[in-house]
Design an enzyme around this catalytic site. Structure first.
Site, short mmCIF file in Angstrom:
data_model
loop_
_atom_site.label_atom_id
_atom_site.label_comp_id
_atom_site.label_asym_id
_atom_site.label_seq_id
_atom_site.Cartn_x
_atom_site.Cartn_y
_atom_site.Cartn_z
N GLY A 160 -24.79 145.30 21.80
CA GLY A 160 -24.73 143.67 22.44
C GLY A 160 -23.31 143.86 23.18
N ARG A 182 -32.37 148.25 20.65
CA ARG A 182 -33.55 147.76 20.90
C ARG A 182 -33.84 147.85 22.50
NH1 ARG A 182 -33.72 142.08 18.33
NH2 ARG A 182 -31.72 142.37 19.22
N ARG A 244 -22.76 144.31 9.24
CA ARG A 244 -23.00 143.91 7.96
C ARG A 244 -23.20 144.87 6.65
NH1 ARG A 244 -20.99 139.97 9.76
NH2 ARG A 244 -21.76 137.77 9.83
N GLU A 273 -19.32 141.15 -1.02
CA GLU A 273 -17.85 141.14 -0.42
C GLU A 273 -17.17 140.28 -1.35
OE1 GLU A 273 -18.03 140.08 3.63
OE2 GLU A 273 -18.60 142.26 4.36
N HIS A 292 -13.57 142.43 5.68
CA HIS A 292 -14.22 141.65 6.73
C HIS A 292 -13.29 140.93 7.59
CE1 HIS A 292 -18.38 139.55 7.39
NE2 HIS A 292 -17.56 139.64 8.76
O1 LIG Z 1 -20.15 137.40 12.30
C1 LIG Z 1 -19.21 137.37 12.79
O2 LIG Z 1 -18.93 136.84 13.87
C2 LIG Z 1 -17.97 138.00 11.86
O3 LIG Z 1 -18.61 138.63 10.98
C3 LIG Z 1 -17.25 136.68 11.26
O4 LIG Z 1 -17.92 136.23 10.16
#
Ligand SMILES: O=C(O)[C@H](O)CO
Length: 328
Positions: A160, A182, A244, A273, A292
């Site tokens: 992306g 994808r 994630r 987390e 994160h």
């Molecule tokens: O999803 C997002 O933009 C980052 O992980 C910040 O939380």
């Protein structure tokens, strides 16, 4: 306009330092009557009618049915950040409430963290820092050699806007770039960064020196990388995750790192987390973990807030919404 005449925004879980809080609050106050959770809970009846939008800062707080039931005039939840896996989109949509996110503001800083983790892991930067400050001064760099990123093969899973920014940066390191996504990118876009499409993720895993995960967390990507996928990677390869935590089967990763199925891992995201202090991932020396911080910059926090505000105002004013997220 008087504060009371502005549309009410409920601000959800602003953590961090006073400075961050004050800057964001000042930005929001230009357009909204800002209502904190504390104010809402203290005067629920009056406040609930005023609230037309919720501003979600950070991806951790979630929005439950009870909160939605108590906000009869709510029209939009403006998420500050791109990932919306913490929100139950179907449930929110059943209340007629829209959800928006901020894909533009996050792309550069998150790509930077991907590069930073790749370089830090390749050159064993964290170990180097520990050695430099350790009381034992007899250290030989030849005992902990790193590997080079230049001319190595980078496999990007999830191309992306963040993935594409990573590819732009990796090109400057003369990396060979493979990607799996994808949808295949347009030919001109592939050529601009010199990226080669792998229809099968397996091909990318087998050929890459560095594999970077940049997919959204969805039921399809949950534990996308498990024992089988790790075993396809080169024993000299490094796995980097900036998407994630739940995209990786962490138990399988612990095993793969312990038995050197892969060289190393560098994670900006984990589940949960933070990890419990006795988690086996924290005991390994071939891993780097950051808490994160993909969008944790002064600039990104500000830009995400501006993007979220533009989305919220578009919904409230019945204008085209720059970044709406739809339930699947
Ligand atoms: O999803 C997002 O933009 C980052 O992980 C910040 O939380």
């Amino acid at each position: 306009m008087a504060k009371e005449e502005l549309p009410g925004v409920l601000i959800l879980d602003i953590g961090g330092t006073q400075g961050v809080l004050e800057n964001l609050a000042a930005l929001l106050k230009k357009h909204f009557h800002l209502i904190t959770m504390k104010e809402f809970l203290e005067n629920k009846e009056e406040m609930s009618k005023k609230i037309q939008s919720v501003f979600v800062f950070e991806c951790r707080p979630t929005i439950d049915r009870e909160l939605l039931e108590s906000l009869p005039n709510l029209k939009v939840i403006g998420n500050s950040g791109v990932g919306v896996d913490h929100l139950d989109l179907k449930m929110i949509s059943s209340f007629g409430v829209k959800v928006t996110n901020t894909p533009h503001a996050v792309a550069d800083p998150t790509a930077d963290i991907g590069m930073a983790l790749m370089l830090a892991s390749a050159r064993r930067l964290v170990e180097g820092c520990q050695i430099a400050v350790s009381p034992d001064t007899k250290h030989f760099a030849v005992d902990w050699l790193g590997v080079e990123v230049t001319r190595a093969t980078l496999g990007i899973i999830g191309m992306g806007s963040i993935g594409y920014k990573v590819a732009q940066r990796a090109r400057a390191f003369n990396m060979r770039i493979l990607y799996h996504n994808r949808n295949r990118r347009r030919k001109e876009e592939e050529e601009a960064v010199g990226a080669h499409y792998c229809e099968k993720m397996e091909d990318l895993l087998q050929q890459s020196d560095f594999v970077m995960l940049i997919v959204n967390l969805t039921p399809e990507t949950h534990r996308l990388i498990g024992k089988k996928e790790l075993s396809l990677m080169k024993p000299t390869a490094t796995l980097i995750n900036i998407s994630r935590g739940a995209v990786i089967d962490q138990d399988a990763l612990v095993e793969a790192l312990q038995s050197k199925v892969i060289r190393a891992a560098a994670l900006d995201v984990t589940y949960p987390e933070p990890l419990p202090r006795d988690h086996p991932l924290l005991k390994l020396n071939n891993i780097i973990i950051t808490p994160h911080i993909g969008t944790a910059t002064v600039q990104a926090i500000h830009m995400m807030a501006e993007e979220a505000i533009a989305n919220i105002l578009a919904v409230l004013n019945g204008q085209p919404i720059p970044s709406e997220v739809f339930p699947k």
